[in-house]
Design a protein around this motif. Structure first.
Motif, PDB file in Angstrom:
ATOM      1  N   VAL A 206      -4.692   2.577  -8.814  1.00 31.34           N
ATOM      2  CA  VAL A 206      -4.136   3.675  -8.019  1.00 31.34           C
ATOM      3  C   VAL A 206      -3.588   4.774  -8.940  1.00 31.34           C
ATOM      4  CG1 VAL A 206      -2.271   4.282  -6.418  1.00 31.34           C
ATOM      5  CG2 VAL A 206      -3.642   2.237  -6.021  1.00 31.34           C
TER       6      VAL A 206
ATOM      7  N   VAL B 156       0.835  -1.204   0.000  1.00 33.09           N
ATOM      8  CA  VAL B 156       0.000   0.000   0.000  1.00 33.09           C
ATOM      9  C   VAL B 156       0.869   1.253   0.000  1.00 33.09           C
ATOM     10  CG1 VAL B 156      -1.690   1.324   1.326  1.00 33.09           C
ATOM     11  CG2 VAL B 156      -1.936  -1.152   1.115  1.00 33.09           C
TER      12      VAL B 156
ATOM     13  N   SER C 264       2.561   1.801  -3.415  1.00 30.30           N
ATOM     14  CA  SER C 264       1.642   2.296  -4.438  1.00 30.30           C
ATOM     15  C   SER C 264       1.278   3.756  -4.196  1.00 30.30           C
ATOM     16  CB  SER C 264       0.383   1.429  -4.481  1.00 30.30           C
ATOM     17  OG  SER C 264      -0.304   1.469  -3.253  1.00 30.30           O
ATOM     18  N   LEU C 265       1.055   4.137  -2.944  1.00 26.23           N
ATOM     19  CA  LEU C 265       0.675   5.517  -2.635  1.00 26.23           C
ATOM     20  C   LEU C 265       1.831   6.482  -2.881  1.00 26.23           C
ATOM     21  CD1 LEU C 265      -1.452   5.068   0.633  1.00 26.23           C
ATOM     22  CD2 LEU C 265      -2.235   5.313  -1.728  1.00 26.23           C
TER      23      LEU C 265
ATOM     24  N   PHE D 172      -4.931   8.702  -8.541  1.00 28.38           N
ATOM     25  CA  PHE D 172      -4.071   9.840  -8.225  1.00 28.38           C
ATOM     26  C   PHE D 172      -4.018  10.855  -9.359  1.00 28.38           C
ATOM     27  CE2 PHE D 172      -2.898   7.667  -4.453  1.00 28.38           C
ATOM     28  CZ  PHE D 172      -2.340   8.622  -3.616  1.00 28.38           C
TER      29      PHE D 172
ATOM     30  N   GLN E 260       8.483  11.853  -2.549  1.00 23.73           N
ATOM     31  CA  GLN E 260       8.854  10.573  -3.142  1.00 23.73           C
ATOM     32  C   GLN E 260      10.362  10.358  -3.115  1.00 23.73           C
ATOM     33  OE1 GLN E 260       8.856   9.428  -7.526  1.00 23.73           O
ATOM     34  NE2 GLN E 260       6.860   8.596  -6.902  1.00 23.73           N
TER      35      GLN E 260
ATOM     36  N   PHE F  14       1.825   9.275  -5.762  1.00 28.34           N
ATOM     37  CA  PHE F  14       1.833  10.669  -5.321  1.00 28.34           C
ATOM     38  C   PHE F  14       2.921  11.478  -6.023  1.00 28.34           C
ATOM     39  CE2 PHE F  14       2.998  13.903  -1.967  1.00 28.34           C
ATOM     40  CZ  PHE F  14       1.876  14.699  -2.164  1.00 28.34           C
TER      41      PHE F  14
END
Length: 543
Positions: A190, A43, A46-47, A194, A231, A51
Motif C-alpha cells: 500500500v 484496510v 492502511s488507506l 500511494f 489523516q 493517504f
C-alpha cells in the motif's frame, strides 16, 4: 525462560499445527484464511495511513515539474524587487537546484528523528504529529508568492522533506506490525501504491486547465494540507500498533483490544501469545541503537541486503527517465502542448503496476518480483540506449523509446518500487526495527540526493549512454538478490534469520530460537500459577 515455554509440542501429520510450525498455512486453507485476514479496520488504517504519508511523498516528487517556469519567474521578480536588477542565470539555477534537492536533505533529517519519536510517541501518534510538518510546509509554500519571499518556498520544501523522511520510515513499520503474516506483503505494498497515486495526482493537478497556471501554482502546494488534515482527524479513531503496546508500553489490555479491532475477531489469543513469546525471548533487550545494530553479527547480511536494496531503489535510474520523458515525446512528433497530457500515462502506468504488485506479491513472493523488476529494467535501459542513439534514423524509433520508458516504469513499480520498505520490516526484531529503518532511510535519502546532484553531470558527459550506468546498477542488484536474498513470504522472523544464519556465520541465540519455535503452538500442559500475563494465557489453555 519458563519451563512451559520451552516444552516442545508434537503434532500428528494431519494436524493444522504441523504446518503452522513451519511458518505456512495448512494445505487447502491459505486462500480462506487470507480473505479473513482483511478486516475493515485493517484496510481503513492502511488507506488513511498511506493517504496522509506516502501519498504526500509521491505528490511532492512530481508537483514541482509543472510550475517550474512560473516559480523561476517568481524568483527573478523577488530578486529584482530587492536588489534592483535581474538575477543572473547561474544564481537562478543554484536557487532552483536548492529548491528541488533540499527535499532530500529534509528527508534525511526526518529519518534521523524517527527512533526518538517512535519510542516516545509510538507509531500512530508519530504519524499524527508528522501532519503538523505537512500543514506547516503547505502554508509556507502556498503563501510564498503573496508574501514575495521565495525563501518560504525553499523552507517549505525542506519541512516537507522532513515529513517524507518520517512517513517513509514509520508508515511501513506501522503496517508491518498491524498486519497478519499471510497478508504482510500485500498490505506493505500500500505504501508504494500511494506513492504512485501521489505522483499521478501531482501530474494531474499540474495541468494548465487545473492548477498549473501562473496565477494558481501556489495552490498546488496548498493542496498538501488536505491529506494531512484528513489523516489528522481520522487516524485517532484507530488503535496503536499492538506490538508496540505490548513490547514497549507493556499494555496487554490495549494490545488485545488493538488486535481485535485490526483482525476483526474476538479470539486473539494466538496473536497475543506470538508477541508474548517474542517478548520473553527479548525480555532483557533494550531498544537497539544504530551503532549496536551495525555491530551485531546476527543481522550483518540483513543490513547489507537492506542497504543494497535501498541504494538500488534510488540509483536504478527512474529519476533519469523523468528527465528525458518530454524530449522523447517531442521527438516522437507529439505537439508540445499535448505532452503534459501524454505524461499522465506514465503516472497511470506506475499506479497500475504497483496495484498489480500488491495483488500478486503473496503468490509470487518478494524475491521473484525484485529480481524480475530490476532484470527487466536493465534490459529496457539497454534497448532505450539503442533507440535514443538511433532515433533520427527512422520515424518509428522514437515510438519504441516511448514503449521502453513505459516498460521501465512498469518494471520498477511491479516490485522494486515497494518491496524495499517491506523487507526492512521483515528482517528485524522489534527492538532492532527503528534503528533498521533509520539506516534504510538514510541510504534512501542520501542516494536520492546523490542522484539529483550528479545526474546532470553524468547526462552531460555521456548523453544517451548515461542509461547504461543505470542498466549496470539494475543488473548488479538483480544478481545480488539471486544469490543472497531468501524468500520471506509467509515466513516468521526466526525462519528468515535462519536463512541468513549460514551467510552471517553465526547461529541464532538459543533462547530466541526456543521461544520463537513455540509461536503458533497450543500447550497441553498449562500451569496453574496466574502471577504473570503468559501464565494467565496458559491457564486458559491458549499456549
Amino acid at each position: 525462560m519458563d519451563s512451559w515455554a520451552q516444552a516442545p509440542l508434537m503434532y500428528g501429520p494431519g494436524h493444522p499445527g504441523a504446518a503452522a510450525e513451519h511458518g505456512r498455512a495448512p494445505r487447502g486453507t491459505s486462500g480462506r484464511s487470507t480473505r479473513k485476514d482483511w478486516s475493515c479496520s485493517l484496510v481503513v488504517a492502511s488507506l488513511l495511513g498511506a493517504f496522509g504519508s506516502s501519498f504526500l511523498y509521491g505528490y511532492n516528487l512530481s508537483v514541482v515539474n509543472a510550475p517550474t517556469p512560473y516559480i523561476k519567474s517568481f524568483y527573478n521578480e523577488s530578486w529584482e524587487r530587492r536588489h534592483g536588477q535581474s538575477i543572473d542565470q547561474d544564481t537562478l539555477t543554484l536557487l532552483w537546484s536548492v529548491t528541488v534537492s533540499i527535499f532530500a536533505i529534509g528527508g534525511l533529517v526526518g529519518t534521523l528523528m524517527v527512533k526518538l519519536m517512535g519510542k516516545v510517541l509510538g507509531r500512530k501518534y508519530t504519524l499524527l504529529v508528522n501532519n503538523g510538518f505537512a500543514i506547516t510546509a503547505a502554508l509556507l509554500m502556498a503563501c510564498s508568492l503573496q508574501a514575495g519571499a521565495f525563501e518560504m518556498l525553499i523552507v517549505g520544501r525542506f519541512i516537507m522533506g522532513v515529513d517524507g523522511g518520517i512517513a517513509l520510515s514509520v508508515l511501513p513499520m506501522y503496517l508491518n506490525e498491524i498486519s497478519p503474516k499471510g497478508i504482510r506483503g500485500a498490505l506493505g505494498q500500500v505504501t508504494a501504491i500511494f506513492i504512485c497515486i501521489g505522483v499521478f495526482a501531482g501530474q494531474l493537478l499540474g495541468l494548465p486547465e487545473l492548477l498549473g497556471k501562473e496565477s494558481t501554482w501556489p495552490y498546488l502546494f496548498g493542496v498538501i494540507a488536505v491529506p494531512a488534515l484528513v489523516q489528522l482527524v481520522s487516524l485517532p479513531f484507530l488503535p496503536e500498533s499492538p506490538r508496540y503496546l505490548l513490547f514497549e508500553k507493556h499494555d496487554q489490555a490495549g494490545a488485545e483490544k488493538a488486535f481485535r479491532t485490526f483482525l476483526g475477531k474476538e479470539d486473539v489469543s494466538r496473536e497475543v501469545e506470538e508477541v508474548l513469546a517474542e517478548s520473553r525471548a527479548q525480555r532483557n533487550v533494550h531498544l537497539v541503537s544504530v551503532l549496536e545494530l551495525l555491530r551485531n553479527p546476527f543481522v550483518r547480511w540483513q543490513l547489507i541486503t537492506v542497504v543494497v536494496t535501498m541504494a538500488c531503489y534510488q540509483l536504478c535510474g527512474l529519476n533519469a527517465i523523468w528527465f528525458y520523458t518530454n524530449s522523447i515525446f517531442g521527438k516522437a512528433g507529439i505537439p508540445p502542448e499535448k505532452i503534459p497530457y501524454i505524461t499522465l500515462s506514465t503516472g497511470g502506468i506506475e499506479t497500475l503496476a504497483a496495484i498489480f504488485s500488491g495483488l500478486v506479491i503473496e503468490r509470487l513472493g518478494r524475491r521473484p518480483l525484485l529480481m524480475g523488476g530490476f532484470g527487466l529494467m536493465a534490459l529496457f535501459f539497454g534497448i532505450l540506449t539503442v533507440t535514443l542513439t538511433l532515433q533520427d534514423h527512422a520515424p518509428w524509433i522514437p515510438y519504441l523509446s516511448i514503449v521502453c520508458i513505459l516498460a521501465i516504469i512498469a518494471s520498477f513499480c511491479s516490485g522494486p518500487g515497494g518491496i524495499p520498505f517491506i523487507l526492512t520490516g521483515e528482517f528485524f526484531q522489534q527492538p532492532q526495527r527503528p534503528a533498521a529503518f533509520i539506516i534504510a532511510g538514510t541510504v534512501n535519502w542520501l542516494s536520492n540526493f546523490v542522484v539529483g546532484l550528479l545526474f546532470p553531470f553524468i547526462q552531460k558527459s555521456l548523453d544517451t549512454y548515461c542509461f547504461l550506468v543505470f542498466a549496470a546498477v539494475c543488473l548488479l542488484g538483480a544478481i545480488y538478490f539471486y544469490f543472497v536474498l531468501p524468500e520471506t513470504k509467509n515466513r516468521t522472523l526466526v525462519e528468515i534469520s535462519q536463512a541468513f544464519a549460514k551467510r552471517n556465520k553465526a547461529s541464532l541465540p538459543e533462547e530466541s530460537t526456543d521461544s520463537a519455535v513455540n509461536d503458533n503452538k497450543v500447550s497441553q500442559r498449562p500451569e496453574q500459577d496466574s502471577t504473570s500475563a503468559p501464565d494467565n494465557y496458559v491457564k486458559n489453555g491458549i499456549v
